[in-house]
Design a protein around this motif. Structure first.
Motif, mmCIF file in Angstrom:
data_model
loop_
_atom_site.group_PDB
_atom_site.id
_atom_site.type_symbol
_atom_site.label_atom_id
_atom_site.label_comp_id
_atom_site.label_asym_id
_atom_site.label_seq_id
_atom_site.Cartn_x
_atom_site.Cartn_y
_atom_site.Cartn_z
ATOM 1 N N ALA A 44 0.936 -1.138 -0.012
ATOM 2 C CA ALA A 44 0.210 0.139 -0.038
ATOM 3 C C ALA A 44 0.871 1.196 -0.022
ATOM 4 C CB ALA A 44 -0.908 0.153 1.082
ATOM 5 N N PRO A 45 0.548 2.054 -0.734
ATOM 6 C CA PRO A 45 1.225 3.513 -0.835
ATOM 7 C C PRO A 45 0.916 4.296 0.585
ATOM 8 C CG PRO A 45 -0.280 3.338 -2.548
ATOM 9 C CD PRO A 45 -0.526 2.293 -1.926
ATOM 10 N N ASP A 46 1.823 5.120 0.794
ATOM 11 C CA ASP A 46 1.732 5.779 2.308
ATOM 12 C C ASP A 46 0.427 6.573 2.172
ATOM 13 O OD1 ASP A 46 4.101 5.048 2.841
ATOM 14 O OD2 ASP A 46 5.202 6.770 2.524
ATOM 15 N N ARG A 47 -0.089 7.289 1.074
ATOM 16 C CA ARG A 47 -1.655 7.907 1.070
ATOM 17 C C ARG A 47 -2.469 7.051 1.410
ATOM 18 N NH1 ARG A 47 -4.763 7.005 -3.266
ATOM 19 N NH2 ARG A 47 -3.671 6.144 -4.988
ATOM 20 N N CYS A 48 -2.424 5.752 0.933
ATOM 21 C CA CYS A 48 -3.692 5.018 1.226
ATOM 22 C C CYS A 48 -3.440 4.391 2.691
ATOM 23 C CB CYS A 48 -3.415 3.765 0.364
ATOM 24 S SG CYS A 48 -3.520 4.363 -1.409
ATOM 25 N N GLN A 49 -2.257 4.200 3.111
ATOM 26 C CA GLN A 49 -2.183 3.709 4.559
ATOM 27 C C GLN A 49 -2.671 4.937 5.429
ATOM 28 O OE1 GLN A 49 1.531 1.826 5.805
ATOM 29 N NE2 GLN A 49 1.899 1.498 3.747
ATOM 30 N N ARG A 50 -2.509 6.127 5.179
ATOM 31 C CA ARG A 50 -2.952 7.203 6.019
ATOM 32 C C ARG A 50 -4.487 7.296 5.836
ATOM 33 N NH1 ARG A 50 1.048 10.121 3.820
ATOM 34 N NH2 ARG A 50 -0.309 11.263 2.091
ATOM 35 N N GLU A 51 -4.984 7.123 4.631
ATOM 36 C CA GLU A 51 -6.579 6.971 4.482
ATOM 37 C C GLU A 51 -7.169 5.883 5.157
ATOM 38 O OE1 GLU A 51 -9.805 7.146 0.734
ATOM 39 O OE2 GLU A 51 -7.788 6.501 0.262
ATOM 40 N N LEU A 52 -6.619 4.786 5.182
ATOM 41 C CA LEU A 52 -7.058 3.629 5.936
ATOM 42 C C LEU A 52 -7.036 3.770 7.467
ATOM 43 C CD1 LEU A 52 -7.650 0.468 6.037
ATOM 44 C CD2 LEU A 52 -5.154 0.294 6.646
ATOM 45 N N GLN A 53 -6.352 4.655 7.927
ATOM 46 C CA GLN A 53 -6.275 4.981 9.320
ATOM 47 C C GLN A 53 -7.346 5.951 9.687
ATOM 48 O OE1 GLN A 53 -4.877 3.370 11.701
ATOM 49 N NE2 GLN A 53 -3.504 2.436 10.391
ATOM 50 N N GLU A 54 -7.623 6.869 8.756
ATOM 51 C CA GLU A 54 -8.582 8.033 8.755
ATOM 52 C C GLU A 54 -10.122 7.316 8.659
ATOM 53 O OE1 GLU A 54 -7.106 11.139 6.181
ATOM 54 O OE2 GLU A 54 -5.150 11.127 7.544
ATOM 55 N N ALA A 55 -10.053 6.824 7.496
ATOM 56 C CA ALA A 55 -11.474 6.473 6.969
ATOM 57 C C ALA A 55 -11.821 4.921 7.172
ATOM 58 C CB ALA A 55 -11.601 6.739 5.291
ATOM 59 N N GLY A 56 -10.835 4.039 7.375
ATOM 60 C CA GLY A 56 -11.031 2.651 7.488
ATOM 61 C C GLY A 56 -11.045 1.886 6.344
ATOM 62 N N THR A 57 -10.695 2.423 5.221
ATOM 63 C CA THR A 57 -10.547 1.753 4.038
ATOM 64 C C THR A 57 -10.018 2.541 2.951
ATOM 65 O OG1 THR A 57 -11.896 0.705 2.183
ATOM 66 C CG2 THR A 57 -13.046 2.479 3.146
ATOM 67 N N SER A 58 -9.370 1.872 1.893
ATOM 68 C CA SER A 58 -8.674 2.670 0.929
ATOM 69 C C SER A 58 -8.619 1.739 -0.127
ATOM 70 C CB SER A 58 -7.259 3.253 1.184
ATOM 71 O OG SER A 58 -6.442 3.868 0.268
ATOM 72 N N ASP A 59 -8.642 2.269 -1.658
ATOM 73 C CA ASP A 59 -8.424 1.351 -2.884
ATOM 74 C C ASP A 59 -7.320 1.968 -3.605
ATOM 75 O OD1 ASP A 59 -10.977 0.023 -2.494
ATOM 76 O OD2 ASP A 59 -11.837 2.131 -2.674
ATOM 77 N N PHE A 60 -6.479 0.914 -4.120
ATOM 78 C CA PHE A 60 -5.552 1.461 -5.094
ATOM 79 C C PHE A 60 -5.424 0.442 -5.924
ATOM 80 C CE2 PHE A 60 -3.613 -0.496 -1.532
ATOM 81 C CZ PHE A 60 -2.673 -1.249 -1.917
ATOM 82 N N GLY A 61 -4.334 0.767 -7.195
ATOM 83 C CA GLY A 61 -3.982 -0.308 -8.068
ATOM 84 C C GLY A 61 -2.671 -0.426 -8.203
ATOM 85 N N PHE A 62 -2.006 -1.463 -8.569
ATOM 86 C CA PHE A 62 -0.573 -1.785 -8.634
ATOM 87 C C PHE A 62 -0.119 -2.559 -9.592
ATOM 88 C CE2 PHE A 62 -1.101 -5.045 -5.667
ATOM 89 C CZ PHE A 62 0.251 -5.963 -5.894
ATOM 90 N N ALA A 63 0.850 -2.513 -10.275
ATOM 91 C CA ALA A 63 1.480 -3.662 -11.371
ATOM 92 C C ALA A 63 2.636 -4.349 -10.501
ATOM 93 C CB ALA A 63 2.176 -2.711 -12.237
ATOM 94 N N PHE A 64 2.136 -5.653 -10.891
ATOM 95 C CA PHE A 64 3.307 -6.781 -10.367
ATOM 96 C C PHE A 64 3.969 -7.209 -11.551
ATOM 97 C CE2 PHE A 64 3.914 -11.496 -9.391
ATOM 98 C CZ PHE A 64 4.798 -11.069 -8.394
ATOM 99 N N GLN A 101 3.777 -8.742 -15.239
ATOM 100 C CA GLN A 101 2.780 -10.213 -15.235
ATOM 101 C C GLN A 101 1.073 -9.736 -15.269
ATOM 102 O OE1 GLN A 101 4.090 -13.565 -13.086
ATOM 103 N NE2 GLN A 101 5.931 -12.221 -12.204
ATOM 104 N N ALA A 102 0.924 -8.798 -14.276
ATOM 105 C CA ALA A 102 -0.412 -8.314 -14.109
ATOM 106 C C ALA A 102 -0.538 -7.150 -13.142
ATOM 107 C CB ALA A 102 -1.316 -9.609 -13.561
ATOM 108 N N ARG A 103 -1.812 -6.576 -13.360
ATOM 109 C CA ARG A 103 -2.178 -5.606 -12.343
ATOM 110 C C ARG A 103 -3.106 -6.060 -11.404
ATOM 111 N NH1 ARG A 103 -1.262 -0.526 -12.593
ATOM 112 N NH2 ARG A 103 -3.439 0.151 -12.056
ATOM 113 N N PHE A 104 -3.041 -5.249 -10.270
ATOM 114 C CA PHE A 104 -4.041 -5.710 -9.116
ATOM 115 C C PHE A 104 -4.702 -4.533 -8.609
ATOM 116 C CE2 PHE A 104 -1.496 -9.504 -9.142
ATOM 117 C CZ PHE A 104 -2.162 -10.525 -8.872
ATOM 118 N N ARG A 105 -5.896 -4.757 -8.421
ATOM 119 C CA ARG A 105 -6.800 -3.605 -7.717
ATOM 120 C C ARG A 105 -7.090 -4.198 -6.329
ATOM 121 N NH1 ARG A 105 -12.428 -3.216 -10.082
ATOM 122 N NH2 ARG A 105 -13.379 -4.756 -8.352
ATOM 123 N N VAL A 106 -6.634 -3.175 -5.380
ATOM 124 C CA VAL A 106 -6.740 -3.726 -4.086
ATOM 125 C C VAL A 106 -7.373 -2.930 -3.289
ATOM 126 C CG1 VAL A 106 -5.268 -4.086 -2.120
ATOM 127 C CG2 VAL A 106 -4.125 -4.194 -4.260
#
Length: 370
Positions: free
Chosen positions: A58-78, A81-86
């Motif tokens: 998880a990127p830092d901004r999403c970790q912060r959002e998780l703490q504040e809002a209890g949830t966060s979404d992001f996408g990243f490339a592996f 091979q593939a991308r993931f929506r998290v």
């Protein structure tokens, strides 16, 4: 340790063709394979495990959002091979995650079994095309395929507005700009309004979540752009009603008029387990002909289903007819077809009749040539 573990999980997910990975405290990681949940034969996850797995991706901004809002979404490339929506979220005070695999290669509309008429409709100069269905029914895959179809054929400017970005599009014949909510722009409605000043031909709106976004999307479709958008509705008739009902009563007549002129098509889709493995989509297709346009304008949306039934020559089809065809072609088991049907009783009767006719044919004596 967590990085090693997450890499192993992602590799296994890609290798086995799982659509999702579920990570939560109190059980091992779980894969969703062909629509069914499968627990991995590994250790049960402790609270520390899910935290370190989350932090490893998880990127830092999403970790912060998780703490504040209890949830966060992001996408990243592996890698490549593939991308993931998290989606990361808290449950019972612990961290949980669901990772959705987004394949790297785009499927063509033909490979998806998408309605043939769509390829013609996406080439129109303006209008609204809605792809609808429950979560995980393949809407994003269908939209990505249609955007790619345009990208390979015409020199357009395509803007996608997503939360988060799922499929990566590369500039082919078109120029593609992809904007992510929370990273590149604050909200869907704001992004659409801004997009109108960015000389687009095609605008993809990840989700029409609120009134402002619906309004902005309809306006964009009226002003000479092709707009793709999604909604969580199960049928074409239900989609038209959902949009109109989103507006306060005093605006509904005006919206009916706007929709009747701007809406080009609604495609409602659902996924079923395919016999022999994998999944297959069933599509309901509404093409907005002048007759359908009148039904929307005159508040007779309850007649849309019968318009679809009689509109086969325009490429229209009801979900249950598509399901029946899948069953007839032996692509899908009867119980899976009935589980997704809008009118299971009617479909069950139709299947029973078809079975009787097949048995009668099998039992009939061969015609002898004299």
């Amino acid at each position: 340790m967590a990085t090693v573990l997450i890499d192993k999980l992602l590799e296994a997910c890609i290798r086995q063709g799982a659509s999702d990975i579920h990570i939560t405290v109190g059980q091992p990681p779980v894969f969703r394979l062909h629509g069914r949940m499968r627990k991995l034969e590994t250790k049960v996850l402790e609270p520390d495990d899910t935290v370190s797995l989350m932090k490893s991706i998880a990127p830092d901004r999403c970790q912060r959002e998780l703490q504040e809002a209890g949830t966060s979404d992001f996408g990243f490339a592996f890698g490549d091979q593939a991308r993931f929506r998290v989606s990361i979220f808290k449950q019972r005070g612990n961290i949980a995650m669901v990772l959705r695999q987004i394949p790297n290669e785009m499927l063509t509309p033909e490979q998806l079994g998408a309605p043939e008429v769509l390829k013609k409709l996406v080439m129109r100069p303006r209008g609204l095309i809605l792809v609808t269905g429950p979560t995980g029914s393949g809407k994003s895959t269908t939209l990505a395929s249609l955007v790619n179809y345009i990208n390979e054929r015409i020199d357009h400017h395509i803007i996608t507005i997503e939360d988060p970005i799922e499929f990566y599009h590369y500039h082919k014949r078109s120029t593609v700009n992809q904007r992510e909510i929370g990273v590149d722009v604050p909200s869907f409605s704001e992004a659409i309004r801004r997009a109108l000043r960015q000389d687009p031909d095609v605008i993809l709106v990840g989700e029409m979540r609120d009134l402002e976004t619906i309004e902005a999307a309809i306006t964009a479709a009226e002003t000479g752009h092709i707009v793709f958008a999604t909604l969580h509705t199960n049928s074409a008739q239900g989609t038209v009603n959902r949009i109109i009902d989103a507006f306060p009563g005093n605006l509904q007549d005006q919206i009916r008029v706007q929709l009747s002129t701007s809406l080009i098509a609604v495609v409602a889709q659902t996924l079923l387990p395919r016999i022999g493995g994998g999944r297959i989509a069933a599509f309901e297709t509404l093409v907005v002909t002048p007759a359908v346009s009148n039904l929307i304008r005159e508040n007779k949306t309850f007649r849309i289903n019968s318009a679809i039934q009689t509109g086969a020559k325009y490429g229209m089809q009801l979900t249950d007819d598509c399901l029946f065809d899948h069953w007839l072609a032996e692509r899908v088991e009867m119980e899976d077809v009935l589980a997704k049907a809008h009118d299971p009783d009617a479909l069950a009767k139709r299947i029973a009749t078809a079975r009787r006719q097949m048995l009668d044919l099998e039992g009939a004596p061969d015609a002898k040539t004299s």
